[in-house]
Design a protein around this motif. Structure first.
Motif, PDB file in Angstrom:
ATOM      1  N   GLU A  49       3.538 -40.555 -11.335  1.00  0.00           N
ATOM      2  CA  GLU A  49       2.936 -41.776 -11.836  1.00  0.00           C
ATOM      3  C   GLU A  49       4.072 -42.719 -12.162  1.00  0.00           C
ATOM      4  O   GLU A  49       5.161 -42.282 -12.553  1.00  0.00           O
ATOM      5  CB  GLU A  49       2.038 -41.520 -13.048  1.00  0.00           C
ATOM      6  CG  GLU A  49       2.688 -40.720 -14.119  1.00  0.00           C
ATOM      7  CD  GLU A  49       1.689 -39.966 -14.983  1.00  0.00           C
ATOM      8  OE1 GLU A  49       0.559 -39.721 -14.547  1.00  0.00           O
ATOM      9  OE2 GLU A  49       2.075 -39.635 -16.101  1.00  0.00           O
ATOM     10  N   TYR A  50       3.823 -43.981 -11.902  1.00  0.00           N
ATOM     11  CA  TYR A  50       4.806 -44.977 -12.300  1.00  0.00           C
ATOM     12  C   TYR A  50       4.093 -46.224 -12.755  1.00  0.00           C
ATOM     13  O   TYR A  50       2.923 -46.445 -12.458  1.00  0.00           O
ATOM     14  CB  TYR A  50       5.830 -45.255 -11.198  1.00  0.00           C
ATOM     15  CG  TYR A  50       5.340 -45.909  -9.936  1.00  0.00           C
ATOM     16  CD1 TYR A  50       5.250 -47.298  -9.823  1.00  0.00           C
ATOM     17  CD2 TYR A  50       5.020 -45.145  -8.819  1.00  0.00           C
ATOM     18  CE1 TYR A  50       4.834 -47.894  -8.642  1.00  0.00           C
ATOM     19  CE2 TYR A  50       4.611 -45.740  -7.639  1.00  0.00           C
ATOM     20  CZ  TYR A  50       4.508 -47.115  -7.560  1.00  0.00           C
ATOM     21  OH  TYR A  50       4.100 -47.706  -6.388  1.00  0.00           O
TER      22      TYR A  50
ATOM     23  N   ALA B   3      15.345 -36.410  -8.228  1.00  0.00           N
ATOM     24  CA  ALA B   3      14.659 -37.501  -7.527  1.00  0.00           C
ATOM     25  C   ALA B   3      14.140 -38.532  -8.527  1.00  0.00           C
ATOM     26  O   ALA B   3      14.301 -39.738  -8.323  1.00  0.00           O
ATOM     27  CB  ALA B   3      13.514 -36.953  -6.678  1.00  0.00           C
ATOM     28  N   GLU B   4      13.520 -38.074  -9.604  1.00  0.00           N
ATOM     29  CA  GLU B   4      13.037 -39.005 -10.631  1.00  0.00           C
ATOM     30  C   GLU B   4      14.192 -39.842 -11.183  1.00  0.00           C
ATOM     31  O   GLU B   4      14.095 -41.072 -11.275  1.00  0.00           O
ATOM     32  CB  GLU B   4      12.368 -38.233 -11.764  1.00  0.00           C
ATOM     33  CG  GLU B   4      11.914 -39.117 -12.909  1.00  0.00           C
ATOM     34  CD  GLU B   4      11.311 -38.336 -14.054  1.00  0.00           C
ATOM     35  OE1 GLU B   4      11.756 -38.570 -15.210  1.00  0.00           O
ATOM     36  OE2 GLU B   4      10.403 -37.507 -13.822  1.00  0.00           O
TER      37      GLU B   4
ATOM     38  N   ARG C  15       6.410 -34.771 -11.332  1.00  0.00           N
ATOM     39  CA  ARG C  15       6.197 -33.398 -11.769  1.00  0.00           C
ATOM     40  C   ARG C  15       6.040 -32.499 -10.549  1.00  0.00           C
ATOM     41  O   ARG C  15       5.307 -32.841  -9.612  1.00  0.00           O
ATOM     42  CB  ARG C  15       4.937 -33.287 -12.629  1.00  0.00           C
ATOM     43  CG  ARG C  15       5.076 -33.887 -14.017  1.00  0.00           C
ATOM     44  CD  ARG C  15       3.777 -33.781 -14.803  1.00  0.00           C
ATOM     45  NE  ARG C  15       2.608 -34.310 -14.103  1.00  0.00           N
ATOM     46  CZ  ARG C  15       2.317 -35.605 -13.985  1.00  0.00           C
ATOM     47  NH1 ARG C  15       3.115 -36.524 -14.479  1.00  0.00           N
ATOM     48  NH2 ARG C  15       1.225 -35.985 -13.350  1.00  0.00           N
ATOM     49  N   LEU C  16       6.689 -31.358 -10.592  1.00  0.00           N
ATOM     50  CA  LEU C  16       6.554 -30.379  -9.517  1.00  0.00           C
ATOM     51  C   LEU C  16       5.104 -29.938  -9.405  1.00  0.00           C
ATOM     52  O   LEU C  16       4.470 -29.590 -10.401  1.00  0.00           O
ATOM     53  CB  LEU C  16       7.449 -29.167  -9.800  1.00  0.00           C
ATOM     54  CG  LEU C  16       7.375 -28.029  -8.785  1.00  0.00           C
ATOM     55  CD1 LEU C  16       7.895 -28.473  -7.424  1.00  0.00           C
ATOM     56  CD2 LEU C  16       8.153 -26.827  -9.304  1.00  0.00           C
TER      57      LEU C  16
ATOM     58  N   GLY D 233      -0.133 -40.633  -7.809  1.00  0.00           N
ATOM     59  CA  GLY D 233      -0.110 -40.148  -6.444  1.00  0.00           C
ATOM     60  C   GLY D 233       0.548 -38.799  -6.280  1.00  0.00           C
ATOM     61  O   GLY D 233       0.880 -38.113  -7.242  1.00  0.00           O
ATOM     62  N   ILE D 234       0.727 -38.473  -5.018  1.00  0.00           N
ATOM     63  CA  ILE D 234       1.356 -37.211  -4.628  1.00  0.00           C
ATOM     64  C   ILE D 234       2.293 -37.479  -3.456  1.00  0.00           C
ATOM     65  O   ILE D 234       2.051 -38.380  -2.647  1.00  0.00           O
ATOM     66  CB  ILE D 234       0.300 -36.142  -4.278  1.00  0.00           C
ATOM     67  CG1 ILE D 234       0.953 -34.769  -4.194  1.00  0.00           C
ATOM     68  CG2 ILE D 234      -0.474 -36.500  -3.030  1.00  0.00           C
ATOM     69  CD1 ILE D 234      -0.002 -33.627  -4.419  1.00  0.00           C
ATOM     70  N   GLU D 235       3.370 -36.733  -3.414  1.00  0.00           N
ATOM     71  CA  GLU D 235       4.326 -36.804  -2.311  1.00  0.00           C
ATOM     72  C   GLU D 235       4.545 -35.398  -1.770  1.00  0.00           C
ATOM     73  O   GLU D 235       4.581 -34.437  -2.537  1.00  0.00           O
ATOM     74  CB  GLU D 235       5.684 -37.334  -2.781  1.00  0.00           C
ATOM     75  CG  GLU D 235       5.671 -38.760  -3.229  1.00  0.00           C
ATOM     76  CD  GLU D 235       7.022 -39.200  -3.771  1.00  0.00           C
ATOM     77  OE1 GLU D 235       7.345 -40.375  -3.575  1.00  0.00           O
ATOM     78  OE2 GLU D 235       7.733 -38.384  -4.392  1.00  0.00           O
TER      79      GLU D 235
END
Length: 135
Positions: free
Chosen positions: A88-89, A20-21, A74-75, A103-105
């Motif tokens: 983070e981006y 995904a990254e 990160r997992l 954030g978190i997804e």
């Protein structure tokens, strides 16, 4: 590349996060959208939408506004067909101000390994160019 499908173990969950990254860092909306089901449901901050076409529209606008976008994921945890990630981006806006988003997804996948639901929460903070982590 082998398909990464549920149920996930730690290795397959980490590999799914890395894919995904890598995919998001291409900044290619049409390519990214193929990782989601045709009717994928998204919550991105305060936006709610559904389907690949809306994903493509959202990502196209996002990456037009967020210049020099670079993402790391990160997992956080996983279970069966769900994965949660911290991310983070960084990007700069049209005025040249650099930002970092934290954030978190939460992701839910179908049996074929396509994401059918994505819930994302994040906060942006302004940073100085010399504070950038992703160069």
């Amino acid at each position: 590349m082998a398909a990464l499908v549920p149920p996930f173990d730690e290795d397959s969950a980490r590999a799914k996060v890395q894919r995904a990254e890598d995919l998001w860092n291409t900044k290619d909306p049409a390519r990214v959208a193929l990782a989601y089901t045709e009717d994928s449901v998204w919550r991105n901050r305060d936006l709610f939408f559904q389907g690949r076409e809306e994903i493509i529209d959202f990502l196209t606008e996002k990456w037009q506004l967020e210049k020099d976008y670079r993402l790391r994921k990160r997992l956080f945890c996983f279970s069966d067909n769900k994965i949660a990630v911290e991310f983070e981006y960084e990007f700069r806006d049209e005025k040249g101000q650099w930002w970092r988003a934290y954030g978190i997804e939460h992701w839910t996948f179908n049996a074929n390994g396509l994401m059918q639901r994505r819930d994302m929460s994040a906060n942006n903070i302004p940073i100085k160019e010399e504070e950038r982590m992703f160069t």
